[in-house]
Design a protein around this motif. Structure first.
Motif, PDB file in Angstrom:
ATOM      1  N   ARG A 163       0.843  -1.217   0.000  1.00 25.28           N
ATOM      2  CA  ARG A 163       0.000   0.000   0.000  1.00 25.28           C
ATOM      3  C   ARG A 163       0.873   1.261   0.000  1.00 25.28           C
ATOM      4  NH1 ARG A 163      -5.294   1.762   3.561  1.00 25.28           N
ATOM      5  NH2 ARG A 163      -4.648   3.904   3.876  1.00 25.28           N
ATOM      6  N   ALA A 164       1.955   1.254   0.784  1.00 25.76           N
ATOM      7  CA  ALA A 164       2.852   2.417   0.805  1.00 25.76           C
ATOM      8  C   ALA A 164       3.538   2.574  -0.554  1.00 25.76           C
ATOM      9  CB  ALA A 164       3.891   2.242   1.907  1.00 25.76           C
ATOM     10  N   SER A 165       3.835   1.461  -1.205  1.00 27.10           N
ATOM     11  CA  SER A 165       4.466   1.520  -2.529  1.00 27.10           C
ATOM     12  C   SER A 165       3.502   2.145  -3.539  1.00 27.10           C
ATOM     13  CB  SER A 165       4.837   0.117  -3.018  1.00 27.10           C
ATOM     14  OG  SER A 165       5.721  -0.500  -2.121  1.00 27.10           O
ATOM     15  N   ALA A 166       2.238   1.682  -3.480  1.00 21.16           N
ATOM     16  CA  ALA A 166       1.239   2.198  -4.420  1.00 21.16           C
ATOM     17  C   ALA A 166       1.031   3.694  -4.211  1.00 21.16           C
ATOM     18  CB  ALA A 166      -0.075   1.454  -4.229  1.00 21.16           C
ATOM     19  N   ALA A 167       0.910   4.111  -2.952  1.00 22.47           N
ATOM     20  CA  ALA A 167       0.663   5.534  -2.665  1.00 22.47           C
ATOM     21  C   ALA A 167       1.865   6.369  -3.095  1.00 22.47           C
ATOM     22  CB  ALA A 167       0.387   5.713  -1.177  1.00 22.47           C
ATOM     23  N   SER A 168       3.055   5.886  -2.802  1.00 20.54           N
ATOM     24  CA  SER A 168       4.258   6.606  -3.175  1.00 20.54           C
ATOM     25  C   SER A 168       4.367   6.705  -4.701  1.00 20.54           C
ATOM     26  CB  SER A 168       5.472   5.870  -2.582  1.00 20.54           C
ATOM     27  OG  SER A 168       6.625   6.623  -2.748  1.00 20.54           O
ATOM     28  N   GLY A 169       3.973   5.629  -5.374  1.00 21.05           N
ATOM     29  CA  GLY A 169       3.977   5.635  -6.839  1.00 21.05           C
ATOM     30  C   GLY A 169       2.994   6.664  -7.394  1.00 21.05           C
ATOM     31  N   MET A 170       1.835   6.816  -6.728  1.00 22.34           N
ATOM     32  CA  MET A 170       0.865   7.833  -7.180  1.00 22.34           C
ATOM     33  C   MET A 170       1.414   9.239  -6.937  1.00 22.34           C
ATOM     34  SD  MET A 170      -1.599   6.255  -8.653  1.00 22.34           S
ATOM     35  CE  MET A 170      -2.729   7.602  -8.958  1.00 22.34           C
ATOM     36  N   ASN A 171       2.225   9.401  -5.896  1.00 25.73           N
ATOM     37  CA  ASN A 171       2.899  10.677  -5.648  1.00 25.73           C
ATOM     38  C   ASN A 171       3.801  10.998  -6.857  1.00 25.73           C
ATOM     39  OD1 ASN A 171       5.245  11.759  -3.001  1.00 25.73           O
ATOM     40  ND2 ASN A 171       4.191  12.924  -4.553  1.00 25.73           N
ATOM     41  N   ALA A 172       4.517   9.983  -7.322  1.00 29.51           N
ATOM     42  CA  ALA A 172       5.395  10.178  -8.488  1.00 29.51           C
ATOM     43  C   ALA A 172       4.568  10.480  -9.739  1.00 29.51           C
ATOM     44  CB  ALA A 172       6.257   8.930  -8.690  1.00 29.51           C
ATOM     45  N   ILE A 173       3.438   9.776  -9.892  1.00 26.05           N
ATOM     46  CA  ILE A 173       2.570  10.026 -11.055  1.00 26.05           C
ATOM     47  C   ILE A 173       2.071  11.474 -11.023  1.00 26.05           C
ATOM     48  CG2 ILE A 173       0.257   9.483 -11.968  1.00 26.05           C
ATOM     49  CD1 ILE A 173       0.948   6.527 -11.657  1.00 26.05           C
ATOM     50  N   ALA A 174       1.790  11.987  -9.830  1.00 24.95           N
ATOM     51  CA  ALA A 174       1.322  13.380  -9.707  1.00 24.95           C
ATOM     52  C   ALA A 174       2.400  14.360 -10.198  1.00 24.95           C
ATOM     53  CB  ALA A 174       0.941  13.689  -8.267  1.00 24.95           C
ATOM     54  N   HIS A 175       3.676  14.058  -9.927  1.00 23.98           N
ATOM     55  CA  HIS A 175       4.738  14.931 -10.447  1.00 23.98           C
ATOM     56  C   HIS A 175       4.658  14.967 -11.985  1.00 23.98           C
ATOM     57  CE1 HIS A 175       6.161  14.544  -6.444  1.00 23.98           C
ATOM     58  NE2 HIS A 175       7.057  13.603  -6.610  1.00 23.98           N
ATOM     59  N   CYS A 176       4.477  13.780 -12.572  1.00 20.20           N
ATOM     60  CA  CYS A 176       4.445  13.687 -14.044  1.00 20.20           C
ATOM     61  C   CYS A 176       3.270  14.476 -14.608  1.00 20.20           C
ATOM     62  CB  CYS A 176       4.332  12.222 -14.487  1.00 20.20           C
ATOM     63  SG  CYS A 176       5.726  11.208 -13.986  1.00 20.20           S
ATOM     64  N   VAL A 177       2.095  14.293 -13.987  1.00 24.45           N
ATOM     65  CA  VAL A 177       0.891  14.950 -14.510  1.00 24.45           C
ATOM     66  C   VAL A 177       1.057  16.471 -14.450  1.00 24.45           C
ATOM     67  CG1 VAL A 177      -1.562  15.348 -14.081  1.00 24.45           C
ATOM     68  CG2 VAL A 177      -0.639  13.021 -13.973  1.00 24.45           C
ATOM     69  N   GLU A 178       1.513  16.989 -13.322  1.00 26.80           N
ATOM     70  CA  GLU A 178       1.616  18.458 -13.221  1.00 26.80           C
ATOM     71  C   GLU A 178       2.757  18.996 -14.103  1.00 26.80           C
ATOM     72  OE1 GLU A 178       0.739  20.177  -9.171  1.00 26.80           O
ATOM     73  OE2 GLU A 178      -1.039  20.483 -10.398  1.00 26.80           O
ATOM     74  N   ALA A 179       3.804  18.198 -14.304  1.00 23.56           N
ATOM     75  CA  ALA A 179       4.875  18.642 -15.218  1.00 23.56           C
ATOM     76  C   ALA A 179       4.344  18.698 -16.649  1.00 23.56           C
ATOM     77  CB  ALA A 179       6.078  17.711 -15.129  1.00 23.56           C
ATOM     78  N   LEU A 180       3.438  17.765 -16.997  1.00 21.97           N
ATOM     79  CA  LEU A 180       2.928  17.736 -18.371  1.00 21.97           C
ATOM     80  C   LEU A 180       2.094  18.963 -18.705  1.00 21.97           C
ATOM     81  CD1 LEU A 180       1.994  13.976 -18.868  1.00 21.97           C
ATOM     82  CD2 LEU A 180       3.542  15.316 -20.291  1.00 21.97           C
ATOM     83  N   TYR A 181       1.366  19.493 -17.715  1.00 24.22           N
ATOM     84  CA  TYR A 181       0.551  20.673 -18.047  1.00 24.22           C
ATOM     85  C   TYR A 181       1.145  21.994 -17.579  1.00 24.22           C
ATOM     86  CZ  TYR A 181      -2.055  19.935 -13.508  1.00 24.22           C
ATOM     87  OH  TYR A 181      -2.444  19.763 -12.206  1.00 24.22           O
ATOM     88  N   ALA A 182       2.386  21.946 -17.059  1.00 20.99           N
ATOM     89  CA  ALA A 182       3.003  23.199 -16.594  1.00 20.99           C
ATOM     90  C   ALA A 182       3.295  24.110 -17.792  1.00 20.99           C
ATOM     91  CB  ALA A 182       4.301  22.890 -15.848  1.00 20.99           C
TER      92      ALA A 182
END
Ligand code: NAD
Length: 354
Positions: A163-182
């Motif tokens: 569960r901690a791995s999945a949540a941490s991975g979603m944290n990383a995905i959030a970096h990608c998403v916000e970088a894509l629309y910056a």
């Protein structure tokens, strides 16, 4: 307007391999360090012991009190240890909390930072620091705090629970998403973000199913590396701002808050960033980005509402007001009502379009 972008390239050395930790001694020697202070969270004691046993006493001692959001009192205590040991380098081993404490120490002392990440948070690739005094979290970007050396060893992530791995991975995905629309991103940030996103979407379900498969762990950690680098190169928007407020002021768990909020911020921003969202949807293999991210959270067994994470409904107004303060870039104009609606949907765990 003709195309313009600008970004800074720093001189960090990154080593990624199963067994990368074996290169720690040579990395410390390259930085001319003879007395590193190891900083970590309490959960990392066994690896810490192994490092403290390195011959030659290159690790002078340890401080294992790192906590999320880098409380100022913890920085003070770690600084005392740093000075008592006459350390000449900081070695941060762990997730964003350990690396964050390392950055705060480096900000104060000017010594080099070596990072050995054990989650997917990505802080090891950034010049972003944060310190929390009571419930006020200050953050900034300063090239001096960026690790000079990063050792990625996927074996160190094997113990991170699913569960901690999945949540941490979603944290990383959030970096990608916000970088894509910056808007002030760069083609380099977009490349890193798109590739990081793809790799994380593929690997995280496998990591949750088979947490001891070091091959899948390596793929996920590679995705986290790309995501962390994208985070460093692009300004972050509403999503990171909301997570900052919910974590720094309301003590919400960092990675899980990222996971819960992301689909709702994406739903809000989609009309203003259709191209970026098409990239996100494609990476997810979904029809559209917000529902695809919501489904990914469910598939990974993560909580889907801020209520489940312990936020009180009475905190929503204050959180929305704090998130609307200050200026930061976001593809869609921010209104108090709009931010409140994002938080309400995330609180209930129901996508606005559902
Ligand atoms: P964390 O560092 O707080 O770690 C969460 C828990 O997992 C801790 O108890 C830790 O001991 C344990 N842990 C870590 N690695 C483990 C492993 N491999 N096996 C078993 N247990 C392990 O959590 P995080 O999500 O990595 O970091 C969150 C913090 O990082 C927040 O304060 C956030 O603001 C910050 N952050 C900063 C940046 C940046 O660029 N400055 C980027 C991302 C996150």
């Amino acid at each position: 307007m003709s195309e313009r972008f600008a970004y800074t390239v720093r001189g960090a050395r990154v080593v990624f391999s199963e067994g990368a930790l074996a290169e720690l001694r040579s990395e410390l020697a390259r930085l001319e360090s003879r007395r590193a202070l190891l900083v970590t969270t309490r959960g990392r004691a066994s690896v810490a012991r192994e490092l403290l046993g390195l011959p030659g006493g290159v690790i002078a001692g340890a401080f294992d009190g790192a906590e999320p959001h880098v409380p100022a009192a913890i920085v003070e205590a770690a600084l005392e240890r740093f000075r008592a040991l006459e350390a000449d380098c900081v070695l941060a081993l762990g997730g964003g909390s350990a690396v964050g404490l390392g950055k705060a120490l480096v900000l104060e002392t000017g010594v080099p930072l070596v990072a050995v990440p054990t989650t997917y948070a990505g802080s090891e690739m950034t010049a972003i620091w944060g310190i929390t005094d009571r419930d006020d979290k200050r953050t900034g970007r300063d090239p001096r705090v960026a690790p000079r050396s990063v050792l990625y060893d996927p074996r160190l992530t094997l113990t991170l629970p699913p569960r901690a791995s999945a949540a941490s991975g979603m944290n990383a995905i959030a970096h990608c998403v916000e970088a894509l629309y910056a808007r002030e991103g760069s083609p380099v940030a977009s490349l890193l973000a798109e590739q990081g996103l793809r790799v994380l979407v593929q690997s995280l379900p496998q990591v949750v199913l088979r947490p001891h498969d070091v091959g899948q762990r390596a793929v996920a950690l590679r995705g986290a590396h790309l995501a962390g680098w994208a985070l460093d190169l692009a300004p972050m928007g509403l999503h990171h701002r909301l997570c900052h407020v919910l974590g720094g002021t309301f003590g919400m768990p960092h990675a899980e808050t990222h996971a819960v909020l992301l689909p709702h911020v994406v739903a809000y921003n989609t009309p203003a960033a259709p191209e970026a969202m098409a990239v996100v949807a494609r990476a997810l293999g979904a029809e559209e980005a917000a529902s695809g991210l919501f489904a990914l959270n469910r598939m990974l067994g993560l909580p889907v509402s801020l209520r489940e994470l312990g936020l009180a409904e009475t905190d929503l107004d204050r959180a929305a007001a704090l998130a609307a303060e200050g200026s930061y870039p976001n593809p869609r104009a921010l209104t108090g009502v709009g931010v409140r609606a994002v938080l309400e949907a995330a609180f209930a765990g129901r996508l606005a379009a559902e």
